[in-house]
Write a protein that holds these residues in place. Structure first.
Motif, short mmCIF file in Angstrom:
data_model
loop_
_atom_site.label_atom_id
_atom_site.label_comp_id
_atom_site.label_asym_id
_atom_site.label_seq_id
_atom_site.Cartn_x
_atom_site.Cartn_y
_atom_site.Cartn_z
N SER A 73 0.90 -1.24 -0.08
CA SER A 73 -0.14 -0.16 -0.17
C SER A 73 0.85 1.47 -0.02
O SER A 73 0.44 2.37 -0.37
N TRP A 74 2.14 1.21 0.57
CA TRP A 74 2.99 2.24 0.44
C TRP A 74 3.07 2.98 -0.84
O TRP A 74 3.44 4.28 -1.15
N ILE A 75 3.01 2.10 -1.90
CA ILE A 75 2.86 2.43 -3.27
C ILE A 75 2.01 3.51 -3.74
O ILE A 75 2.34 4.57 -4.37
N PHE A 76 0.95 3.46 -3.09
CA PHE A 76 -0.27 4.39 -3.27
C PHE A 76 0.11 5.77 -2.55
O PHE A 76 -0.37 6.84 -3.05
N VAL A 77 0.97 5.86 -1.46
CA VAL A 77 1.17 6.68 -0.70
C VAL A 77 2.30 7.57 -1.38
O VAL A 77 2.33 8.76 -1.39
N GLU A 78 3.44 6.96 -1.71
CA GLU A 78 4.65 7.39 -2.17
C GLU A 78 4.62 7.89 -3.83
O GLU A 78 5.04 8.63 -4.16
N GLY A 79 3.54 7.12 -4.45
CA GLY A 79 3.62 7.37 -5.94
C GLY A 79 4.30 6.27 -6.65
O GLY A 79 5.36 5.83 -5.99
N HIS A 80 4.16 6.12 -7.82
CA HIS A 80 4.67 5.17 -8.81
C HIS A 80 6.16 5.57 -9.26
O HIS A 80 6.77 4.85 -9.53
N SER A 81 6.19 7.13 -9.29
CA SER A 81 7.56 7.45 -10.25
C SER A 81 8.59 7.76 -9.29
O SER A 81 9.71 7.65 -9.78
N LYS A 82 8.61 7.59 -8.20
CA LYS A 82 9.84 7.56 -7.29
C LYS A 82 10.50 6.28 -7.09
O LYS A 82 11.88 6.36 -7.55
N LYS A 83 10.06 5.04 -7.29
CA LYS A 83 10.70 3.97 -6.84
C LYS A 83 10.38 2.85 -7.94
O LYS A 83 11.08 2.04 -8.82
N VAL A 84 8.83 2.62 -8.33
CA VAL A 84 8.43 1.59 -8.95
C VAL A 84 8.74 1.73 -10.32
O VAL A 84 9.25 0.67 -10.90
N ALA A 85 8.67 2.87 -10.94
CA ALA A 85 8.84 3.02 -12.50
C ALA A 85 10.34 2.85 -12.53
O ALA A 85 10.67 2.14 -13.80
N PRO A 86 11.07 3.66 -11.63
CA PRO A 86 12.65 3.51 -12.04
C PRO A 86 13.16 2.02 -11.93
O PRO A 86 13.95 1.47 -12.58
N ASN A 87 12.40 1.14 -10.98
CA ASN A 87 13.00 0.01 -10.61
C ASN A 87 12.46 -1.01 -11.85
O ASN A 87 13.19 -2.08 -12.14
N ILE A 88 11.29 -0.97 -12.43
CA ILE A 88 11.06 -1.32 -13.68
C ILE A 88 11.79 -1.41 -14.84
O ILE A 88 12.51 -2.29 -15.50
N GLU A 89 12.45 -0.04 -14.69
CA GLU A 89 13.59 0.04 -16.30
C GLU A 89 14.85 -0.61 -15.60
O GLU A 89 15.40 -1.19 -16.49
N VAL A 90 15.06 -0.66 -14.09
CA VAL A 90 16.42 -1.48 -13.94
C VAL A 90 15.96 -2.93 -14.32
O VAL A 90 17.13 -3.51 -15.00
N LEU A 91 14.95 -3.34 -14.13
CA LEU A 91 14.89 -4.87 -14.58
C LEU A 91 14.54 -5.07 -15.92
O LEU A 91 15.05 -6.20 -16.48
N ARG A 92 14.19 -4.31 -16.72
CA ARG A 92 14.03 -4.20 -18.19
C ARG A 92 15.70 -4.15 -18.75
O ARG A 92 15.75 -4.96 -19.83
N GLU A 93 16.11 -3.33 -18.19
CA GLU A 93 17.62 -3.01 -18.88
C GLU A 93 18.54 -4.50 -18.35
O GLU A 93 19.40 -4.75 -19.04
#
Length: 313
Positions: free
Chosen positions: A187-207
């Motif tokens: 649930s912390w994702i909805f508090v912090e927002g997706h742009s701070k960690k979630v989206a960058p981490n997805i890029e890390v995994l893709r790369e």
């Protein structure tokens, strides 16, 4: 302390002078920049009432937190420092709203203990829209109540600018059912927002070469992984790859989960447990490659499984 009949006169305006004082007092409390418009005697009287009200305010808040919210005296004193109960009616409305959405008194107590400022929240602008939104996206009443009890910040997080954009981002990757699961476990994702960690981490995994299917699996089932800073997740992915995992397979997702955060501490402790049964590092690593989650079971479960295995030989 202000006499009871004076407080009533101030609150309800039983006389003309009381209405004047009440009006001016309200301006002082709200920071009216032009109090000089009023006669000096009235200003002095107003300051007197304002001072005495501010002195009694903590007691009012503490009593309300104990009697209406169920907090212990110690917790009530601490929580009262974060809230000014200017309207008991508003506070009552917030509590009633939480109850109407299936949140038990025990959980309400937990919510208010950590976020007492909710008692003076604008019900129509914050608390109610958040509750209705989470229910609308498929979060059950029980999951909502449980999540709010340990993450009450959700109720004061901006719905339009933070919660909805985060939901839309997650929904672009996952099914509605899985987004509801992310809410429950991350649930912390909805508090912090997706742009701070979630989206960058997805890029890390893709790369790193992880396919979209595995990324979505990791996000849906182990959202806690995305609590890591991008550089920390990058290091973890490198570690998993050095252990021989193929990022194109779901076993790598389980390995990342097992080595993430507190699970890694449990994993290291359990290696010692397996050693007591005669396992070498190579045997333990081989078992980890086959089933990464075997390293994060409880010690009791591992001991039972090993004992049963020996008994069956």
């Amino acid at each position: 302390m202000v006499a009871l009949h004076n407080l009533k006169a101030l609150r309800f305006g039983y006389s003309q002078s009381s209405r004047i004082v009440a009006s001016i007092t309200q301006r002082f409390l709200s920071g009216d920049p032009k109090p000089s418009h009023f006669p000096l005697q009235v200003q002095i009287l107003c300051r007197h009432f304002t001072s005495e009200i501010s002195e009694t305010q903590p007691n009012v808040a503490v009593n309300y937190l104990i009697n209406s919210c169920g907090l212990s005296p110690k917790d009530a004193i601490s929580a009262s420092k974060r809230v000014k109960l200017r309207s008991l009616e508003r506070a009552d409305s917030v509590l009633a709203c939480l109850r109407n959405h299936g949140i038990s008194q025990t959980r309400i107590t937990s919510v208010i203990k950590h976020r007492s400022e909710l008692l003076q929240a604008d019900l129509e602008k914050t608390v109610l829209p958040q509750l209705e939104f989470f229910r609308s996206i498929g979060v059950s009443r029980e999951d909502l109540a449980t999540t709010l009890s340990y993450n009450p910040r959700l109720l004061i997080t901006n719905l339009e600018n933070r919660i909805v954009p985060t939901y839309d981002f997650l929904r672009s990757l996952l099914s509605a059912k899985h987004v509801a699961s992310v809410f429950k476990a991350g649930s912390w994702i909805f508090v912090e927002g997706h742009s701070k960690k979630v989206a960058p981490n997805i890029e890390v995994l893709r790369e790193s070469g992880m396919p979209q299917s595995c990324i979505c699996h990791l996000l849906a089932h182990y959202p806690c992984t995305f609590m890591l800073k991008p550089e920390e997740l990058g290091e973890l992915v490198d570690e998993v790859m050095k252990m021989g995992f193929n990022l194109e397979k779901t076993s790598s997702v389980k390995a990342i989960r097992a080595l993430c955060g507190r699970s890694k501490l449990k994993c290291n402790r359990n290696r010692e447990v397996y050693r007591r049964w005669g396992w070498s590092e190579d045997v333990a690593l081989s078992a980890f490659r086959k089933n990464p989650l075997c390293m994060i079971h409880s010690e009791k479960k591992i001991m039972k499984a090993m004992h049963d295995h020996v008994e069956s030989l």
